[in-house]
Design an enzyme around this catalytic site. Structure first.
Site, PDB file in Angstrom:
ATOM      1  N   VAL A 156       0.857  -1.185   0.000  1.00 43.85           N
ATOM      2  CA  VAL A 156       0.000   0.000   0.000  1.00 43.85           C
ATOM      3  C   VAL A 156       0.891   1.232   0.000  1.00 43.85           C
ATOM      4  O   VAL A 156       1.846   1.328   0.778  1.00 43.85           O
ATOM      5  CB  VAL A 156      -0.941   0.023   1.224  1.00 43.85           C
ATOM      6  N   VAL A 158       5.038  -1.061   2.909  1.00 43.19           N
ATOM      7  CA  VAL A 158       4.738   0.345   2.614  1.00 43.19           C
ATOM      8  C   VAL A 158       5.468   0.781   1.357  1.00 43.19           C
ATOM      9  O   VAL A 158       6.694   0.668   1.261  1.00 43.19           O
ATOM     10  CB  VAL A 158       5.129   1.232   3.805  1.00 43.19           C
ATOM     11  N   LYS A 159       4.701   1.288   0.389  1.00 44.10           N
ATOM     12  CA  LYS A 159       5.272   1.828  -0.842  1.00 44.10           C
ATOM     13  C   LYS A 159       5.496   3.330  -0.684  1.00 44.10           C
ATOM     14  O   LYS A 159       4.619   4.046  -0.211  1.00 44.10           O
ATOM     15  CB  LYS A 159       4.332   1.579  -2.021  1.00 44.10           C
ATOM     16  N   VAL A 160       6.665   3.784  -1.117  1.00 46.23           N
ATOM     17  CA  VAL A 160       7.032   5.195  -0.995  1.00 46.23           C
ATOM     18  C   VAL A 160       7.637   5.650  -2.327  1.00 46.23           C
ATOM     19  O   VAL A 160       8.520   4.979  -2.861  1.00 46.23           O
ATOM     20  CB  VAL A 160       8.051   5.404   0.145  1.00 46.23           C
TER      21      VAL A 160
END
Length: 214
Positions: free
Chosen positions: A59, A85-87
Site C-alpha cells: 500500500v 509500505v510503498k514510498v
C-alpha cells in the site's frame, strides 16, 4: 521469479488469487481510483486481500513531506505484519524510507526510472524497488535495458526488484531472463499469461480422445 497482482478490483483479483500462483497484491492511488476504492476504504480492502493470499500486500503512502510519509507509513504498517509500505522515489520519499526502515517497517520504493534511483533506494535500506518498465519505454528509454542494469547494481545489496507497468506476457518472460526478482501485473496481463491457443487445441484433442475411450 515471483508474480504479484497490481490491482484493487476484487472482482478481477478473486479468480486470479484462487490459482495460488500469485504471491501478493500491489496497489497505488491510481489503482485505487480505477477500482473506486477511497482511502478510508483501504483497511477493508487490505483485510480482504490478506484473507486470500499468504503473501504481502503493498500500500502506497499519499503524503509528500518526509515526516508525514513516515507517520503515514507507520500507520499503514500497523494494519498487518504482511503489509509493505510503498514510498515514491523522491528526496522526501527516500528520506522517509530510511526512517521507516530504521523503525522496522518493510518498504518498497516506487516509480523508479533509472539505476541511480535504485542505488539510492538500496542506500535507504528498502526491501524492494518498483521500476516502471512500460512507462520507461514509452518515455523513450529502453525499459528492459534499464531494469537489467538495476538488477546488476542491486546484486548483493538486499534490495529486490519488483517490476511494475508491465504491458504484455512477453515482458514477463524477458524480465525473468534478465534476473528480475518479481513482477506485478494488471489483471489483463495476468490473465493473458494463461492464454496459449496451441495448448487449448491439444487439450481439446485429449478431451475428444478421452470421450471416445469411455
Amino acid at each position: 521469479m515471483d508474480l504479484y497482482l497490481d490491482s484493487a478490483d476484487i472482482a478481477a483479483l478473486g479468480p486470479l488469487l484462487a490459482t495460488g500462483l500469485f504471491r501478493g497484491v500491489t496497489t497505488n492511488p491510481l489503482i485505487l481510483q480505477r477500482a473506486n476504492v477511497r482511502l478510508d476504504e483501504v483497511p477493508t480492502l487490505v483485510e480482504w486481500l490478506l484473507e486470500r493470499t499468504d503473501g504481502d500486500v503493498f500500500v502506497q503512502t499519499t503524503a509528500q513531506d518526509a515526516d508525514d510519509i513516515k507517520r503515514e507509513g507507520s500507520r499503514l504498517r500497523a494494519m498487518s505484519d504482511r503489509l509493505v509500505v510503498k514510498v515514491p522515489a523522491t528526496r522526501d520519499g527516500l528520506t522517509a524510507t530510511r526512517r521507516l526502515v530504521d523503525a522496522g517497517v518493510p518498504t518498497l520504493v516506487t516509480a523508479v526510472y533509472g539505476p541511480r534511483q535504485a542505488v539510492l533506494a538500496a542506500a535507504a535500506g528498502a526491501q524492494w524497488i518498483a521500476p516502471y518498465l512500460g512507462r520507461m519505454t514509452e518515455a523513450g528509454r529502453d525499459g528492459h535495458e534499464q531494469v537489467a542494469r538495476m538488477v546488476q547494481v542491486l546484486r548483493g545489496s538486499g534490495t529486490r526488484t519488483l517490476v511494475a507497468s508491465i504491458r504484455s506476457p512477453e515482458d514477463v518472460v524477458g524480465l525473468a531472463a534478465a534476473g528480475a526478482d518479481a513482477v506485478t501485473l494488471g489483471a489483463d496481463v495476468a490473465q493473458a499469461l494463461f492464454d496459449e491457443p496451441l495448448t487449448e487445441a491439444a487439450v481439446a484433442q485429449f478431451d475428444a480422445a478421452a470421450a471416445a475411450l469411455r
